[in-house]
Design an enzyme around this catalytic site. Sequence first.
Site, PDB file in Angstrom:
ATOM      1  CB  CYS A   1     -63.943  34.463 -40.293  1.00 29.86           C
ATOM      2  SG  CYS A   1     -62.298  34.895 -41.184  1.00 29.86           S
TER       3      CYS A   1
ATOM      4  CB  CYS B   1     -63.841  22.606 -31.522  1.00 30.91           C
ATOM      5  SG  CYS B   1     -64.696  20.726 -31.216  1.00 30.91           S
TER       6      CYS B   1
END
Length: 186
Positions: free
Chosen positions: A151, A128
Amino acid sequence: MSGFNLLHLVTKSQPVKLKACGLPSGTCHTKKTWPKSFSPEELRKRLTPMQYHVTQEKGTESAFRGEYTDHKEEGTYRCVVCGAPLFMSDKKFDSGSGWPSFFDLIKEESITLTDDFSYGMHRVETSCSQCGAHLGHLFDDGPQPTGKRFCINSASLNFQPKNVAPEGAEPSGATGQSSSSSKSEL
């Protein structure tokens, strides 16, 4: 002898030369440079043990066991740590890998990409860009139009259903997080 070199000795193949792949993400961040930060104590209270392990210790949940692997509802997938929006459900696809897979991001700058040479191979780690939480990995075997496969561990995500404001959001639409997979009602 490392496991990586032993593998090449057993298979009689030449080891590949590991090198940085020149990612388009720009500079790599360290935990000290993320725009949002949380103390380990706060995160241990707020996250499940698996969420903490995946996002803070770069762990991986078991394949085909994650909450969002077969999830089909329309909405937004957000970072479980800081609530940043990452993926839309219309960009999710069944890759057969056992983890939620997406072929595109909400915004290119929502994820930071870094080289990952763990386990004797080269992969591209996704984190993130707001808090540095480990999300999963990026591969180049996804569907068109991007050819990408993000993924992502279910444990690193919260889901916000379509037409439902994120928990704690301001009327202007500021980011927050859904409680759908949180440790307890907060």
